[in-house]
Design a protein around this motif. Structure first.
Motif, PDB file in Angstrom:
ATOM      1  N   TYR A   1     -89.080 -31.400 109.992  1.00  0.00           N
ATOM      2  CA  TYR A   1     -88.983 -30.182 109.196  1.00  0.00           C
ATOM      3  C   TYR A   1     -89.368 -30.456 107.741  1.00  0.00           C
ATOM      4  O   TYR A   1     -89.168 -31.550 107.219  1.00  0.00           O
ATOM      5  N   LEU A   2     -89.916 -29.435 107.097  1.00  0.00           N
ATOM      6  CA  LEU A   2     -90.150 -29.429 105.655  1.00  0.00           C
ATOM      7  C   LEU A   2     -89.522 -28.157 105.082  1.00  0.00           C
ATOM      8  O   LEU A   2     -89.520 -27.119 105.739  1.00  0.00           O
ATOM      9  N   TYR A   3     -89.011 -28.242 103.852  1.00  0.00           N
ATOM     10  CA  TYR A   3     -88.526 -27.028 103.198  1.00  0.00           C
ATOM     11  C   TYR A   3     -89.666 -26.039 103.005  1.00  0.00           C
ATOM     12  O   TYR A   3     -89.459 -24.824 102.968  1.00  0.00           O
TER      13      TYR A   3
ATOM     14  N   LEU B   1     -90.722 -16.857 111.194  1.00  0.00           N
ATOM     15  CA  LEU B   1     -89.749 -17.551 112.040  1.00  0.00           C
ATOM     16  C   LEU B   1     -88.348 -17.553 111.426  1.00  0.00           C
ATOM     17  O   LEU B   1     -87.360 -17.783 112.128  1.00  0.00           O
ATOM     18  N   TYR B   2     -88.273 -17.287 110.107  1.00  0.00           N
ATOM     19  CA  TYR B   2     -86.984 -17.381 109.402  1.00  0.00           C
ATOM     20  C   TYR B   2     -86.675 -16.090 108.653  1.00  0.00           C
ATOM     21  O   TYR B   2     -86.488 -16.071 107.443  1.00  0.00           O
ATOM     22  N   THR B   3     -86.622 -15.003 109.400  1.00  0.00           N
ATOM     23  CA  THR B   3     -86.394 -13.696 108.777  1.00  0.00           C
ATOM     24  C   THR B   3     -84.944 -13.234 108.876  1.00  0.00           C
ATOM     25  O   THR B   3     -84.582 -12.201 108.324  1.00  0.00           O
ATOM     26  N   SER B   4     -84.095 -13.993 109.567  1.00  0.00           N
ATOM     27  CA  SER B   4     -82.691 -13.605 109.692  1.00  0.00           C
ATOM     28  C   SER B   4     -81.792 -14.677 109.093  1.00  0.00           C
ATOM     29  O   SER B   4     -82.188 -15.833 108.940  1.00  0.00           O
TER      30      SER B   4
ATOM     31  N   SER C   1     -81.309 -17.630 111.563  1.00  0.00           N
ATOM     32  CA  SER C   1     -82.434 -18.577 111.636  1.00  0.00           C
ATOM     33  C   SER C   1     -82.508 -19.459 110.396  1.00  0.00           C
ATOM     34  O   SER C   1     -82.852 -20.638 110.486  1.00  0.00           O
ATOM     35  N   ILE C   2     -82.160 -18.904 109.237  1.00  0.00           N
ATOM     36  CA  ILE C   2     -82.158 -19.685 107.991  1.00  0.00           C
ATOM     37  C   ILE C   2     -81.057 -20.739 108.020  1.00  0.00           C
ATOM     38  O   ILE C   2     -81.273 -21.902 107.631  1.00  0.00           O
ATOM     39  N   ILE C   3     -79.860 -20.360 108.489  1.00  0.00           N
ATOM     40  CA  ILE C   3     -78.746 -21.317 108.591  1.00  0.00           C
ATOM     41  C   ILE C   3     -79.110 -22.469 109.530  1.00  0.00           C
ATOM     42  O   ILE C   3     -78.877 -23.648 109.225  1.00  0.00           O
ATOM     43  N   LEU C   4     -79.700 -22.132 110.675  1.00  0.00           N
ATOM     44  CA  LEU C   4     -80.108 -23.156 111.642  1.00  0.00           C
ATOM     45  C   LEU C   4     -81.172 -24.070 111.039  1.00  0.00           C
ATOM     46  O   LEU C   4     -81.125 -25.301 111.203  1.00  0.00           O
ATOM     47  N   PHE C   5     -82.123 -23.480 110.331  1.00  0.00           N
ATOM     48  CA  PHE C   5     -83.193 -24.230 109.668  1.00  0.00           C
ATOM     49  C   PHE C   5     -82.622 -25.218 108.649  1.00  0.00           C
ATOM     50  O   PHE C   5     -82.991 -26.404 108.631  1.00  0.00           O
TER      51      PHE C   5
ATOM     52  N   LYS D   1     -80.690 -30.696 106.876  1.00  0.00           N
ATOM     53  CA  LYS D   1     -79.624 -31.581 106.384  1.00  0.00           C
ATOM     54  C   LYS D   1     -79.408 -32.756 107.332  1.00  0.00           C
ATOM     55  O   LYS D   1     -79.244 -33.898 106.894  1.00  0.00           O
ATOM     56  N   TRP D   2     -79.385 -32.470 108.624  1.00  0.00           N
ATOM     57  CA  TRP D   2     -79.206 -33.530 109.609  1.00  0.00           C
ATOM     58  C   TRP D   2     -80.402 -34.494 109.580  1.00  0.00           C
ATOM     59  O   TRP D   2     -80.239 -35.718 109.632  1.00  0.00           O
ATOM     60  N   GLN D   3     -81.606 -33.947 109.468  1.00  0.00           N
ATOM     61  CA  GLN D   3     -82.806 -34.770 109.398  1.00  0.00           C
ATOM     62  C   GLN D   3     -82.778 -35.673 108.161  1.00  0.00           C
ATOM     63  O   GLN D   3     -83.104 -36.865 108.244  1.00  0.00           O
ATOM     64  N   ASP D   4     -82.387 -35.118 107.005  1.00  0.00           N
ATOM     65  CA  ASP D   4     -82.316 -35.904 105.769  1.00  0.00           C
ATOM     66  C   ASP D   4     -81.294 -37.026 105.890  1.00  0.00           C
ATOM     67  O   ASP D   4     -81.515 -38.141 105.399  1.00  0.00           O
ATOM     68  N   LEU D   5     -80.168 -36.736 106.549  1.00  0.00           N
ATOM     69  CA  LEU D   5     -79.120 -37.747 106.721  1.00  0.00           C
ATOM     70  C   LEU D   5     -79.606 -38.893 107.610  1.00  0.00           C
ATOM     71  O   LEU D   5     -79.459 -40.068 107.261  1.00  0.00           O
TER      72      LEU D   5
END
Length: 317
Positions: free
Chosen positions: A44-46, A199-202, A205-209, A214-218
């Motif tokens: 993922y990327l921001y 893909l991130y209009t709700s 979906s934003i919370i999941l993203f 965060k998990w990926q960064d950790l």
């Protein structure tokens, strides 16, 4: 008869050749930014939260501002030592400049706090990129990369520039998201400015993203970065014909060992012990298995012989 491919090397010192190489590099990169900048990696990327048009505009803005930054550094006559000493201030100023321009284009009066720290590895790559573009390859320390400094491939510098653009864009959007603080504010901002990826209009979906990020960064910080450190590799982002992907380049990490915390040092120590002990343990297990197999075959053979003798004995009776 196959045609021999000639490797194009980066100029060694400040000269007309270096100026031309820099101009050509920026032109090539700008053309690539007009093509696909979708994330085609498995990470993922921001930046993924932006739609394609807005993402391209941000990356182009970073490239344009980077040109200005190089001209500013040349104008105030900073040497390579001063660039390394002032690298944190240079990056903060640059990110502030790009962030402000990005928000102005969106006609948004919103202040972004850009105090988040860079990844140390990318700090180094940024320093090397500036030195390549302003002074040439001869000003890079020896043994930092796999090749000799005087024979630095042109494509190597191109990779560093593309990685820099993507990393800066990712940091700017990360800072924007964290300044907005929560998913309703993020959702509202993205929809009001019409910059949101479909893909991130709700809120969901934003919370999941964000949770995935965060998990990926950790995991990246405490596992993959340490493994890369141990193997002296550095992950970089590049712009391919398909979109943004990740690759690995060699990068010496000798000077970074002192900056690691205890957890990371323990993990590196475990990797060292694993590389030392596992091959020996494998050999030991293989030898034991061979002996066990040999003994089992002999035992089985002897049992068969005994059984045959018993059968022969009873038949003879």
């Amino acid at each position: 008869m196959s045609k021999k491919i000639e490797i194009q090397y980066w100029p060694n010192r400040p000269s007309i050749n270096l100026n031309n190489a820099v101009v050509n590099l920026f032109i090539e990169t700008e053309k690539k930014l007009m093509l696909r900048t979708n994330n085609r990696s498995h990470q993922y990327l921001y930046l993924d939260i932006l739609n394609t048009i807005t993402r391209n505009q941000l990356l182009k803005s970073i490239l344009h501002q980077f040109k200005e930054l190089i001209l500013d550094i040349i104008e105030i006559n900073l040497n390579n030592t001063m660039i390394i000493k002032l690298h944190k201030k240079i990056r903060v100023i640059f990110i502030d400049r790009v962030s402000n321009e990005f928000l102005i284009k969106l006609k948004c009066h919103y202040a972004i706090d850009n105090n988040n720290k860079f990844n140390d590895n990318n700090n180094n790559l940024t320093d090397y990129l500036l030195i390549y573009l302003i002074f040439g390859s001869s000003y890079i320390e020896n043994n930092v990369f796999l090749f000799e400094t005087l024979y630095t491939p042109y494509n190597h510098v191109k990779i560093l520039l593309e990685n820099f653009i993507i990393q800066i864009g990712n940091i700017i959007i990360k800072n924007l998201i964290y300044n907005l603080n929560n998913s309703p504010n993020i959702n509202k901002f993205l929809k009001q400015q019409s910059v949101c990826n479909k893909l991130y209009t709700s809120n969901r979906s934003i919370i999941l993203f964000l949770n995935n990020l965060k998990w990926q960064d950790l995991v990246q910080s405490y596992i993959y970065d340490i493994k890369s450190f141990y193997n002296e590799r550095q992950k970089v982002w590049i712009i391919s014909s398909e979109g943004m992907i990740t690759k690995y380049i060699y990068l010496s990490k000798e000077k970074k060992i002192q900056s690691l915390n205890q957890i990371k040092i323990i993990f590196i120590f475990w990797l060292e012990m694993k590389d030392l002990l596992i091959p020996k343990a494998e050999k030991f297990i293989v030898q034991i298995a061979k002996y066990f197999l040999y003994c089992s075959i002999n035992l089985f053979s002897n049992l068969i012989l005994i059984l045959i003798r018993i059968i022969v004995f009873y038949l003879s009776q």
